[in-house]
Enzyme design. Sequence first.
Site, PDB file in Angstrom:
ATOM      1  CG  ASP A 483      46.504  35.205  37.076  1.00  0.00           C
ATOM      2  OD1 ASP A 483      46.310  35.537  38.248  1.00  0.00           O
ATOM      3  OD2 ASP A 483      46.746  36.008  36.165  1.00  0.00           O
TER       4      ASP A 483
HETATM    5  C1  BGC Z   1      49.118  37.427  33.758  1.00  0.00           C
HETATM    6  C2  BGC Z   1      49.848  37.568  35.048  1.00  0.00           C
HETATM    7  C3  BGC Z   1      50.099  36.219  35.641  1.00  0.00           C
HETATM    8  C4  BGC Z   1      50.753  35.294  34.664  1.00  0.00           C
HETATM    9  C5  BGC Z   1      50.949  33.907  35.191  1.00  0.00           C
HETATM   10  C6  BGC Z   1      49.823  36.471  32.861  1.00  0.00           C
HETATM   11  O1  BGC Z   1      49.074  36.276  31.737  1.00  0.00           O
HETATM   12  O2  BGC Z   1      49.033  38.684  33.131  1.00  0.00           O
HETATM   13  O3  BGC Z   1      49.115  38.373  35.928  1.00  0.00           O
HETATM   14  O4  BGC Z   1      50.911  36.406  36.749  1.00  0.00           O
HETATM   15  O5  BGC Z   1      49.997  35.240  33.495  1.00  0.00           O
HETATM   16  O6  BGC Z   1      49.778  33.201  35.305  1.00  0.00           O
END
Ligand code: BGC
Length: 811
Positions: A483
């Site tokens: 993200d």
């Molecule tokens: C989120 C995921 C994401 C991951 C990496 C997590 O906090 O829930 O959706 O893929 O972070 O950024």
Amino acid sequence: MKYGFFDDNNKEYVITTPKTPLPWINYLGCKDFFTLLSNTCGGYTFYKDAKLLRMTRYRYNDTTPDTNGKYFYIKDGDTIWNPGWQPTKTELDSYECRHGIGYSKFTGTKNDVEAALVTFVPVNDPVELTKVTLTNKGAAKKDIQLFSYVEWCLWNADDDMKNFQRNLSIGEVEVVDSTIYHKTEYRERRNHYAVYSVNSKIDGFETSRDEFRGAYNGPDKPAAVIEGKLHNTIASGWYPIASHQINVSLEAGESKTFVFALGYVENAEDDKWEAPSVINKKKAIALLSKYQTVEAFDLALAELCSYWDGLLAKFHIESKDEHVNRMVNIWNQYQCMVTFNMSRSASYYESGIGRGMGFRDSCQDLLGFVHLIPDRARERIIDIASTQFQDGSAYHQYQPLTKKGNSDIGSGFNDDPLWLIAGTSAYIRETGDTSILNETVPYDNDMSVATSLMEHLKRSFDYIVNHKGPHDLPLIGRADWNDCLNLNCFSEHPGESFQCFGPSEGPVAESVFIAGMFVKYGREYADLCKLMGDNAEADRALAEVDKMIKAIEKDGWDGEWFVRAYDAYSHKVGSKECDEGQIYIEPQGMCVMAGVGVDDGNAVKALDSVKEKLDTKYGVMILQPAYTRYHLELGEISSYPPGYKENAGIFCHNNPWISIAETCIGRGDRAFEVYKKTCPSYIEDISEIHRTEPYVYSQMVAGADAKFHGEAKNSWLTGTAAWTFTNISQYILGIYPTLEGLSVNPCTPAEFGDFSVTRVYRGVTYNIEIKNPNKVQKGVASLLVDGKEVEGNIIPFDGSKKTVSVVATMK
Ligand code: BGC
């Protein structure tokens, strides 16, 4: 250093001091009613939705003080103490907290009085029950007082902490006998209220927090408890609470037990009142009457335990490795169920008012719980797919109560569509239930445009086919799995969302990670097409997969590892050409899991590079070298100080990808080494460094660049739970559900030894023995199914049998 120990026979972690480095919590509740409960009795309760139906209040962003919970105070002369130590923090003569599967137990003693609490939520009722047993361990009679305490949240947890100008005037309660009713907003649009009750006569109650605590006091010095007398106030506005007072006389050796119940009640719109302004209490009375005796309490607890025993029995291993046994049989599966219930909403690191259910998160969580509760997995898939858009993209999040997509965030996370294929495929491989593919499922919850689920999967697949960039690799959109890798965002001002600022789609920035996913899940999509008899679509899908493999080989390979992405200028991200962030973990794991590079040696090279450049004693870091300055063109990833979160932290979620990738090339020793590094039970001894609970995974452990290397954050609600369970059960232990039946193909360390697994699959119990006489890491030489030799690795599925015994001998 440890702060407790595992009690495997009772499936409990036993905490022997209240002064753990961080609150160590447990989750109570299986269906709609949930409580978060720390080892010092902190936490809160909600019904269905932690934001919209919050029952008790918690102090946010204050992790270590852990302020507010459901407390019991004992006043013994001038000494006031709590069996869970907080909030008075009176030193106890002894303390123990046992976090079990869906229940917790606390035992505290002080000055010859023992207080034992047992607390849980029954399987089928919206109520939290707590049994309090007070015992006089001394030789002289004791006259003591017991006070309960909860602080009500005014339902909408977000509004509750912001809108004081209204909220301080709306609190309302009623009290009848030993039951305190919290009915704020019931007079207008709500048709639910909460109750807190005890199965005995009381000597007083309090519903006003100011009266209970006294001005300027916190819950650690409640004036009314110090005085030894509650004042029977009916709260009007301000901060409504519920507290009962019971005066208890105990002869030497005598015990007395009370059962407290905190419940949620909903009435029909036209049946809300029993008299003007008097709430209809019939349902509350009926609920409470079920739990008036210790026998009823114990029976409900026994039912809860057998419910869990039934679930956990679906995968059970016996090996010589106690850590693997304990994690697989108990804690890893338990954590998978908690992530099913909570997604990323409510934990000590997620406020419950922010993120709802993540599209990708929920699809991945499903990988870990589909074998436990296949029916609910089916329902979940339909809910998730219902938030997809007609072009195959998807809302990134949805609200659990309304099941509607969250338009504040919207779509544009271009890996999301493929996770729907991953989840659906896992469901069908587990259950064989292809009828789900014919279900009629809406787009954006609009039934008028609904299609079959199979068509949803096609649109997921085609979303990637139709959104490729200059290198024929998938466009990344706002972000992919990571993200924080925001290649189209370009945020320059504090406070802007890294994900939602800027365009949701850029025509240039591409993701090699999504390319790997497309290969892996595109093949699984093709398998489903074949299963449904659509060979033409399967062939089309496989041709697209081949094109993607070529694109990865051409522009996604950096010489020693896979490139991570191309940014909006078409510059490589995660390449030796970069100054910082030269190698990322995600494409190494995902591409190798998809089989890319397995035949030409690139997979070995990529995983060797991971070991050389990303490995630490506490786990594999997400990237190296860490970003030391903010990169406008990369976004949030470079906003973190080096070593934390996505900027070179050990992001536990993708460590199992590396471990699985290692099994794909047959390196069981290394796969297990990676597994061990983040495995809670294996690192229990360094709890003072790791700091979060030693029985569950955390999202992140600080990487080598961080000041506190090895320190974990964000325990419980992480895709790590599902992926680690997938890794250990399906790849390392090698019991993998295929469309045709269970496959047995372990990849273990040479020294792992023989082991046996009981696996319930499509209603049949498989007793599988795995022998490894020659200490190999991978390869099955013979597979005996009910005494008969079977070719290959797959046990042909035969639903007419109840049990099947399997002996697999490794080469
Ligand atoms: C989120 C995921 C994401 C991951 C990496 C997590 O906090 O829930 O959706 O893929 O972070 O950024």
